[in-house]
Design an enzyme around this catalytic site. Sequence first.
Site, PDB file in Angstrom:
ATOM      1  N   SER A   6       0.849  -1.187   0.000  1.00 48.47           N
ATOM      2  CA  SER A   6       0.000   0.000   0.000  1.00 48.47           C
ATOM      3  C   SER A   6       0.883   1.234   0.000  1.00 48.47           C
ATOM      4  O   SER A   6       2.017   1.197   0.495  1.00 48.47           O
ATOM      5  CB  SER A   6      -0.890   0.012   1.246  1.00 48.47           C
ATOM      6  OG  SER A   6      -1.605   1.226   1.355  1.00 48.47           O
TER       7      SER A   6
ATOM      8  N   TYR B  35      -1.317  -0.913  10.913  1.00 51.02           N
ATOM      9  CA  TYR B  35      -1.576  -1.219   9.501  1.00 51.02           C
ATOM     10  C   TYR B  35      -0.519  -0.579   8.601  1.00 51.02           C
ATOM     11  O   TYR B  35       0.054  -1.235   7.732  1.00 51.02           O
ATOM     12  CB  TYR B  35      -2.959  -0.742   9.088  1.00 51.02           C
ATOM     13  CG  TYR B  35      -3.215  -0.933   7.609  1.00 51.02           C
ATOM     14  CD1 TYR B  35      -3.463  -2.199   7.090  1.00 51.02           C
ATOM     15  CD2 TYR B  35      -3.174   0.153   6.722  1.00 51.02           C
ATOM     16  CE1 TYR B  35      -3.674  -2.386   5.731  1.00 51.02           C
ATOM     17  CE2 TYR B  35      -3.386  -0.029   5.367  1.00 51.02           C
ATOM     18  CZ  TYR B  35      -3.634  -1.299   4.875  1.00 51.02           C
ATOM     19  OH  TYR B  35      -3.827  -1.488   3.534  1.00 51.02           O
TER      20      TYR B  35
END
Length: 256
Positions: free
Chosen positions: A137, A150
């Site tokens: 990501s 995360y």
Amino acid sequence: MSRLAVVTGASGGIGRALARHHARKGGDLIVAARRLEALQSVKAELEGEFGVSVTPVACDLGTAEGVETLLEAARDAPVEMLINNAGFGGSGAFLDRALADDFAMLDVNVRALMALCHGIAPGMVARGKGRILNVGSTAGMMPGPLQATYFASKAYVNSFSQALDEELRPQGVTVTVLAPGYVETDFAARADLEGTLLTRRGQSAASAARVGYDAMMTGQLVAVNEPMLSVLVDWIIPLLPRRVVLKMVRRMQEKG
């Protein structure tokens, strides 16, 4: 099996889109996720539309047993592509979150990805060819207050994937990390991020999958799914003061 790919997190979102993209190109699949009924839907759809073979493997990749179930299903198969897509996030200040939830996130986002690379890549090396796509990501390219674990897990994926590519490329195996921005899937709902600036606008799962898959097939090291986002994370954010970046990312994830 023809150009066999293993795809995790294949029941929906980017994972399902990646499986569909591979099937459209005539490749067979082993698809993994927790929900068997969702995987059976993927199997029926792709086999019916593209005439490929799809093997569903229901497993929880947050457990060692789940990882082993998938590795066993792929053990004697000539896997040409490994697509590690499974992962999830979760919002909130670190001290307000249950530590067990963040450990569970690391089990899927990091440990399972590592274990599958370690278990499947040796077969690729033995055959002298193979491709791995790890879904990271753009979150992994900056710190993430209110999603600290995360963002850190995706930083690991970004770093690990590039290092592994350097180790395996001389042996015929490439590793690509797909680092998308926000994508319209059920991620926001699961991570409790609906209504934040971060999730105001996103790309489709199909478009992100296409960018990642094509990058994998050409052996690209890092793929960002939006050109302007690539400029932002590569050239602008690295030049900003760290405190500015931290406050900017925090504002994007705050509600109200």
